[in-house]
Structure formats: C-alpha cells, structure tokens
Write an enzyme that holds these catalytic residues in place. Structure first.
Site, PDB file in Angstrom:
ATOM      1  N   HIS A 148       3.674  -3.465 -12.052  1.00 16.56           N
ATOM      2  CA  HIS A 148       2.235  -3.269 -11.959  1.00 16.56           C
ATOM      3  C   HIS A 148       1.777  -2.419 -13.181  1.00 16.56           C
ATOM      4  O   HIS A 148       2.384  -1.357 -13.458  1.00 16.56           O
ATOM      5  CB  HIS A 148       1.792  -2.865 -10.750  1.00 16.56           C
ATOM      6  CG  HIS A 148       1.917  -4.000  -9.674  1.00 16.56           C
ATOM      7  ND1 HIS A 148       1.245  -4.029  -8.311  1.00 16.56           N
ATOM      8  CD2 HIS A 148       2.873  -4.968  -9.468  1.00 16.56           C
ATOM      9  CE1 HIS A 148       1.358  -4.832  -7.599  1.00 16.56           C
ATOM     10  NE2 HIS A 148       2.525  -5.570  -8.021  1.00 16.56           N
ATOM     11  N   GLU A 196      -0.154   0.051 -13.068  1.00 18.21           N
ATOM     12  CA  GLU A 196      -0.157   1.573 -12.532  1.00 18.21           C
ATOM     13  C   GLU A 196       1.265   2.033 -12.664  1.00 18.21           C
ATOM     14  O   GLU A 196       1.307   3.249 -13.164  1.00 18.21           O
ATOM     15  CB  GLU A 196      -0.814   1.744 -11.184  1.00 18.21           C
ATOM     16  CG  GLU A 196      -2.164   0.855 -11.156  1.00 18.21           C
ATOM     17  CD  GLU A 196      -2.124  -0.341 -10.446  1.00 18.21           C
ATOM     18  OE1 GLU A 196      -3.111  -0.701  -9.736  1.00 18.21           O
ATOM     19  OE2 GLU A 196      -1.463  -1.204 -11.057  1.00 18.21           O
ATOM     20  N   CYS A 249      -3.238  -1.768  -5.364  1.00 19.57           N
ATOM     21  CA  CYS A 249      -2.440  -2.525  -4.111  1.00 19.57           C
ATOM     22  C   CYS A 249      -1.984  -1.139  -3.458  1.00 19.57           C
ATOM     23  O   CYS A 249      -1.740  -0.037  -3.837  1.00 19.57           O
ATOM     24  CB  CYS A 249      -1.491  -3.428  -4.411  1.00 19.57           C
ATOM     25  SG  CYS A 249       0.032  -2.809  -5.306  1.00 19.57           S
ATOM     26  N   CYS A 272       0.919   0.650  -5.473  1.00 20.73           N
ATOM     27  CA  CYS A 272       0.381   1.712  -6.610  1.00 20.73           C
ATOM     28  C   CYS A 272      -0.295   2.765  -5.867  1.00 20.73           C
ATOM     29  O   CYS A 272      -0.044   3.860  -6.527  1.00 20.73           O
ATOM     30  CB  CYS A 272      -0.362   0.885  -7.400  1.00 20.73           C
ATOM     31  SG  CYS A 272       0.674  -0.610  -8.251  1.00 20.73           S
TER      32      CYS A 272
END
Length: 155
Positions: free
Chosen positions: A53, A55, A83, A86
C-alpha cells in the site's frame, strides 16, 4: 493547514503514476518540517505484495531516510482514507498527523468504514491527528476514472 493542498496535489501525482502502472491509484507523501521525506504509491500488483500500500511503502522509505522507525513530527498525506493495516502502521510509526483526500466507506479506518477509532484509540500509547477531505473531489475522481478505464479494458 497551509500547505495541505500543495502536498495532497503531489500525492495525487503519485496516485496517477500508480494507475499508469496498473495499480490502484493511491499516492502518499511523508513530510517533516515542511520538507518531503518520502513518497509512494500503491504497488500491490507490481510487487505482488499484499502490504504494498502507498502508506506502508512511504513509511518504509521515510524510516530508511531518517535511520529509525519513529516518524515523530511527520505528516502523511494520502489520497484515500487508510485501511486498518495502514492506520495501525501510522500508530506504530508514531506519525504525528494524517491528512487524507477521499473517504473510504468500505475499508476506511479513520472516520468512515470498518473502525473509525484506530488512530485515536485511547488504549494505544500514541494517537494520530487526522484531517480528512483535502482535495476530496479530485482524489475521488482519480479513483473513479481509473476504475472506469480498468473496466473498459476488461470488456
């Protein structure tokens, strides 16, 4: 805050790059003392990594640059509400502030979706300040347009 839109525009640039590379168009920028520390975009497809991801990749790069995992006094700008994975990483990294663009009613873990209390849970030893909705319409538009294009290619 002053500068939030500027940094979010830079994160949007990374989101667009993710889309061109065939991934989910989410971009992130890590800033400390009003200077760019790290950047990233979703790369799960490219890397074949479920933790790829924007992040997470951005936090990893920032930690490498400063030589440690504590990202105190840093602000993470991301084009979509994080999410749970993260959001948890932001708490673990001790990020001071999160600024996100579009809300994520399905997977969000800041104010919308599955657990709106991860970043401000009083049981944790660190809480992250949150500001949402910065360039929200533009961030949402990039996601919608990208997924529309992906669907066209599938037909």
């Amino acid at each position: 805050m002053p500068g939030d839109e500027l940094w979010m525009r830079r994160a949007l640039g990374w989101a667009r790059l993710a889309a061109r590379r065939g991934d989910v168009p989410i971009g992130a920028i890590l800033v400390k003392d009003d200077e760019l520390l790290a950047h990233g975009h979703d790369a799960r497809e490219v890397l074949g990594d479920p933790t790829g991801h924007a992040e997470i990749l951005c936090l990893r790069e920032g930690a490498r640059k400063i030589g440690g995992w504590r990202l105190d006094d840093c602000t993470l700008y991301v084009t979509l509400e994080p999410c749970p994975m993260c959001a948890g990483a932001l708490v673990q990294a001790r990020v001071k502030r999160l600024v996100y663009g579009a809300s994520n009613a399905r997977w969000g873990a800041c104010r919308e979706g599955v657990d709106p209390n991860i970043l401000a849970n009083p049981r944790f030893n660190h809480c992250v300040e949150v500001a949402g909705g910065v360039l929200e319409a533009e961030c949402a538009r990039v996601l919608k347009e990208t997924f529309r294009e992906y669907r066209k290619k599938e037909q």
